[in-house]
Design a protein around this motif. Structure first.
Motif, PDB file in Angstrom:
ATOM      1  N   VAL A  65       0.857  -1.187   0.000  1.00 29.30           N
ATOM      2  CA  VAL A  65       0.000   0.000   0.000  1.00 29.30           C
ATOM      3  C   VAL A  65       0.892   1.236   0.000  1.00 29.30           C
ATOM      4  O   VAL A  65       1.944   1.265   0.647  1.00 29.30           O
ATOM      5  CB  VAL A  65      -0.958   0.011   1.211  1.00 29.30           C
ATOM      6  CG1 VAL A  65      -0.202  -0.016   2.524  1.00 29.30           C
ATOM      7  CG2 VAL A  65      -1.892   1.228   1.163  1.00 29.30           C
ATOM      8  N   TYR A  66       0.478   2.235  -0.755  1.00 26.74           N
ATOM      9  CA  TYR A  66       1.161   3.527  -0.772  1.00 26.74           C
ATOM     10  C   TYR A  66       0.319   4.538   0.004  1.00 26.74           C
ATOM     11  O   TYR A  66      -0.884   4.672  -0.246  1.00 26.74           O
ATOM     12  CB  TYR A  66       1.351   4.031  -2.205  1.00 26.74           C
ATOM     13  CG  TYR A  66       2.380   3.281  -3.009  1.00 26.74           C
ATOM     14  CD1 TYR A  66       3.704   3.706  -3.038  1.00 26.74           C
ATOM     15  CD2 TYR A  66       2.029   2.161  -3.745  1.00 26.74           C
ATOM     16  CE1 TYR A  66       4.661   3.023  -3.783  1.00 26.74           C
ATOM     17  CE2 TYR A  66       2.967   1.466  -4.496  1.00 26.74           C
ATOM     18  CZ  TYR A  66       4.280   1.905  -4.508  1.00 26.74           C
ATOM     19  OH  TYR A  66       5.216   1.226  -5.241  1.00 26.74           O
ATOM     20  N   GLY A  67       0.957   5.224   0.937  1.00 26.27           N
ATOM     21  CA  GLY A  67       0.297   6.298   1.668  1.00 26.27           C
ATOM     22  C   GLY A  67       0.970   7.623   1.350  1.00 26.27           C
ATOM     23  O   GLY A  67       2.201   7.692   1.260  1.00 26.27           O
ATOM     24  N   LEU A  68       0.187   8.680   1.171  1.00 27.98           N
ATOM     25  CA  LEU A  68       0.749   9.961   0.765  1.00 27.98           C
ATOM     26  C   LEU A  68       0.232  11.105   1.615  1.00 27.98           C
ATOM     27  O   LEU A  68      -0.948  11.169   1.956  1.00 27.98           O
ATOM     28  CB  LEU A  68       0.418  10.229  -0.712  1.00 27.98           C
ATOM     29  CG  LEU A  68       0.933  11.564  -1.266  1.00 27.98           C
ATOM     30  CD1 LEU A  68       1.558  11.375  -2.644  1.00 27.98           C
ATOM     31  CD2 LEU A  68      -0.184  12.605  -1.351  1.00 27.98           C
ATOM     32  N   ASP A  69       1.127  12.007   1.957  1.00 25.68           N
ATOM     33  CA  ASP A  69       0.770  13.238   2.653  1.00 25.68           C
ATOM     34  C   ASP A  69       1.768  14.321   2.253  1.00 25.68           C
ATOM     35  O   ASP A  69       2.869  14.017   1.762  1.00 25.68           O
ATOM     36  CB  ASP A  69       0.782  13.037   4.173  1.00 25.68           C
ATOM     37  CG  ASP A  69       0.005  14.131   4.912  1.00 25.68           C
ATOM     38  OD1 ASP A  69      -0.582  15.007   4.243  1.00 25.68           O
ATOM     39  OD2 ASP A  69      -0.007  14.105   6.154  1.00 25.68           O
ATOM     40  N   GLY A  70       1.396  15.562   2.451  1.00 28.24           N
ATOM     41  CA  GLY A  70       2.270  16.670   2.088  1.00 28.24           C
ATOM     42  C   GLY A  70       2.290  17.730   3.162  1.00 28.24           C
ATOM     43  O   GLY A  70       1.422  17.782   4.034  1.00 28.24           O
ATOM     44  N   ALA A  75       3.252   8.594   6.498  1.00 32.06           N
ATOM     45  CA  ALA A  75       3.469   9.622   5.475  1.00 32.06           C
ATOM     46  C   ALA A  75       3.513  11.011   6.095  1.00 32.06           C
ATOM     47  O   ALA A  75       4.336  11.850   5.707  1.00 32.06           O
ATOM     48  CB  ALA A  75       2.377   9.545   4.412  1.00 32.06           C
ATOM     49  N   HIS A  76       2.647  11.247   7.068  1.00 27.35           N
ATOM     50  CA  HIS A  76       2.664  12.556   7.711  1.00 27.35           C
ATOM     51  C   HIS A  76       3.949  12.774   8.493  1.00 27.35           C
ATOM     52  O   HIS A  76       4.526  13.868   8.471  1.00 27.35           O
ATOM     53  CB  HIS A  76       1.461  12.708   8.643  1.00 27.35           C
ATOM     54  CG  HIS A  76       1.423  14.041   9.328  1.00 27.35           C
ATOM     55  ND1 HIS A  76       1.064  15.202   8.674  1.00 27.35           N
ATOM     56  CD2 HIS A  76       1.741  14.412  10.595  1.00 27.35           C
ATOM     57  CE1 HIS A  76       1.148  16.225   9.510  1.00 27.35           C
ATOM     58  NE2 HIS A  76       1.548  15.774  10.681  1.00 27.35           N
ATOM     59  N   GLU A  77       4.397  11.736   9.195  1.00 28.31           N
ATOM     60  CA  GLU A  77       5.653  11.862   9.930  1.00 28.31           C
ATOM     61  C   GLU A  77       6.816  12.146   8.983  1.00 28.31           C
ATOM     62  O   GLU A  77       7.735  12.903   9.313  1.00 28.31           O
ATOM     63  CB  GLU A  77       5.924  10.579  10.721  1.00 28.31           C
ATOM     64  CG  GLU A  77       4.994  10.385  11.908  1.00 28.31           C
ATOM     65  CD  GLU A  77       5.280   9.103  12.660  1.00 28.31           C
ATOM     66  OE1 GLU A  77       6.156   8.331  12.201  1.00 28.31           O
ATOM     67  OE2 GLU A  77       4.640   8.867  13.688  1.00 28.31           O
ATOM     68  N   ALA A  78       6.768  11.559   7.793  1.00 27.40           N
ATOM     69  CA  ALA A  78       7.842  11.752   6.833  1.00 27.40           C
ATOM     70  C   ALA A  78       7.824  13.141   6.208  1.00 27.40           C
ATOM     71  O   ALA A  78       8.868  13.718   5.917  1.00 27.40           O
ATOM     72  CB  ALA A  78       7.759  10.691   5.741  1.00 27.40           C
ATOM     73  N   ASP A 109       7.078  19.724   0.847  1.00 29.19           N
ATOM     74  CA  ASP A 109       7.595  18.360   0.970  1.00 29.19           C
ATOM     75  C   ASP A 109       6.424  17.383   0.834  1.00 29.19           C
ATOM     76  O   ASP A 109       5.485  17.416   1.638  1.00 29.19           O
ATOM     77  CB  ASP A 109       8.298  18.159   2.314  1.00 29.19           C
ATOM     78  CG  ASP A 109       9.013  16.805   2.409  1.00 29.19           C
ATOM     79  OD1 ASP A 109       8.897  16.001   1.477  1.00 29.19           O
ATOM     80  OD2 ASP A 109       9.699  16.584   3.434  1.00 29.19           O
ATOM     81  N   ILE A 110       6.468  16.558  -0.190  1.00 26.75           N
ATOM     82  CA  ILE A 110       5.462  15.519  -0.399  1.00 26.75           C
ATOM     83  C   ILE A 110       6.119  14.178  -0.096  1.00 26.75           C
ATOM     84  O   ILE A 110       7.169  13.857  -0.656  1.00 26.75           O
ATOM     85  CB  ILE A 110       4.939  15.511  -1.844  1.00 26.75           C
ATOM     86  CG1 ILE A 110       4.495  16.906  -2.288  1.00 26.75           C
ATOM     87  CG2 ILE A 110       3.812  14.489  -1.990  1.00 26.75           C
ATOM     88  CD1 ILE A 110       3.371  17.484  -1.488  1.00 26.75           C
ATOM     89  N   ALA A 111       5.517  13.410   0.803  1.00 29.02           N
ATOM     90  CA  ALA A 111       6.066  12.104   1.174  1.00 29.02           C
ATOM     91  C   ALA A 111       5.132  10.990   0.719  1.00 29.02           C
ATOM     92  O   ALA A 111       3.935  11.020   0.987  1.00 29.02           O
ATOM     93  CB  ALA A 111       6.276  12.021   2.679  1.00 29.02           C
TER      94      ALA A 111
END
Length: 455
Positions: free
Chosen positions: A63-68, A431-434, A88-90
């Motif tokens: 699974v891919y999770g995304l946050d920016g 993703a948010h932490e990244a 920054d988009i992770a």
């Protein structure tokens, strides 16, 4: 309104309730609430009755999770109000065998999987208040650096510009000889109308001579001011890039081994929607996803699971209001009437957000866990009544039977739940932490960096 540091007066209401006229007016109110039966009448569908629930197909492998995240950074002496923007988009790629190792637990612990996923980042800097980059104005500097960032930043070997160019084509914005139709010159003081510009490299306006860039049709520059904050423009651009990065991950699999789309899921923080000046991009995004959907359908595979999650906003607020009254595991489909009646006021004669959303809203209430369990407003790609799968013709299909990925989608949400955060999902937590850039600390750190490299 209080000052930010002002403590509310704990007895401020005392004098108000002594006001006899005020109390009399309140006493004249007549209440017309829905009946208890109406208030608790949800058109929810038990998970066991969702399309595809009888056979979920092969398990998900990844699974891919995304946050920016974004921050606008003051540089140097605050009296001169110089700022830059940082985005920054992770994208976190998570092997779901990690989840399976904890299958006996009620929830998955993010700390157990934090180091077992792979992070991918798209980071960029942009000129903001009183800051220029190889151009005479902030406005043109922003347009130039947006174009350069799109050329230079990649997602699995594919540049953002390549992804953007495909979306331009799908939106029918490329015309004869591969030129882009632009409705008006993007220069601030030019009123020259429709023109056809080069689609791969900078061009010039025939009237004012200003540089024009292939990314100008996004029109984010219309939110850019020379001497004021540009957080609004940063927000729009960040949202655009989030959609493109997640799509780029799916497109990478499509190009290498499209069968893997069946066992790979994609989840982003926020709705499947694009707002503001670049709202037009929602349609080609939807069109691209439909290409994947048709392939999986035509090869007799399980449907694509591609989701957005409302963590904040009106749909998230509504989820909190009703979570105690839903018996899970169940899914509540949001029809137009449901949205306009309970969530957001609007014109009931029109499909909700038809010009911005490419996802349809649902609400999932889990059936186990501490307290009331998880209550997650989520979106999956819309279906329309006219044309083939993926074509935006006619009204949005409301019948849940058309959304064949629902059972697989909620089964995945169930696997990814965590109590580390309320209604938390592991990929989005990671993703948010990244991607997270702390506002105040980020401003200080990036501000100091900008000063140092400018010397």
């Amino acid at each position: 309104m209080p000052y930010p540091t002002q403590v509310p007066n704990s007895i401020g209401h005392v004098e108000s309730i002594k006001d006899e006229t005020l109390i009399e007016d309140i006493g004249e109110f007549k209440y017309n609430p829905p009946s208890p039966k109406e208030a608790n009448a949800f058109d929810s569908v038990p998970v066991r009755d969702l399309p595809g629930a009888e056979d979920l197909g092969p398990p998900f492998v990844s699974v891919y999770g995304l946050d920016g995240s974004r921050v606008e950074v003051p540089v140097g002496d605050p009296r001169f109000d110089k700022r830059i923007g940082v985005i920054d988009i992770a994208l976190v790629e998570l092997d779901l065998t990690t989840i399976d190792e904890q299958a006996r637990q009620a929830y998955v612990t993010p700390s157990k999987v934090r180091n077992l996923g792979e992070e991918h980042h798209v980071r960029m800097a942009l000129p903001s208040t009183n800051t220029r980059y190889n151009a005479p104005t902030v406005h043109e500097s922003w347009r130039l650096m947006t174009f350069q960032n799109f050329q230079q930043k990649e997602v699995f070997g594919q540049s953002l510009f390549d992804i953007y160019y495909d979306l331009l084509d799908r939106a029918n914005r490329l015309v004869t000889h591969g030129r882009i139709r632009l409705e008006q010159c993007p220069a601030q003081d030019c009123t020259y109308g429709q023109q056809f510009i080069n689609s791969t490299k900078p061009d010039t306006c025939p009237k004012c001579g200003a540089n024009i860039y292939p990314t100008d049709p996004l029109r984010v520059h219309e939110r850019v001011a020379g001497s004021q904050s540009n957080e609004a423009a940063l927000n729009v651009l960040m949202g655009l890039i989030e959609h493109m990065v997640l799509l780029g991950a799916a497109d990478s699999i499509w190009n290498k081994n499209p069968e893997q789309l069946e066992t790979t899921a994609f989840i982003k923080d926020g709705p499947l929607a694009q707002f503001d000046t670049a709202a037009w991009i929602h349609q080609p995004l939807h069109n691209k996803l439909s290409q994947f959907q048709r392939f999986l359908r035509d090869t007799n595979r399980e449907p694509l699971v591609y989701m957005g999650i409302h963590k904040t906003g009106d749909f998230a607020a509504y989820a909190q209001e009703v979570r105690d009254y839903l018996t899970g595991p169940t899914v509540l489909p949001f029809s137009n009437d449901d949205i306009y009646e309970h969530v957001i006021a609007g014109d009931r004669t029109k499909d909700y957000a038809k010009k911005t959303y490419y996802g349809k809203n649902f609400l999932y209430k889990s059936g186990k866990g501490n307290g009331t369990g998880h209550c997650l407003p989520f979106l999956i790609p819309r279906r329309y009544q006219g044309g083939r799968l993926g074509e935006k013709k006619g009204e949005i299909v409301q019948n849940v039977d058309a959304y064949t990925e629902l059972a697989r989608a909620v089964s995945l949400l169930e696997r990814l739940r965590t109590v580390q955060h309320k209604d938390g999902l592991i990929p989005l937590v990671l993703a948010h932490e990244a991607a997270s850039i702390p506002e105040e600390l980020g401003r200080r750190v990036f501000g100091r960096v900008a000063e140092e490299v400018a010397r």
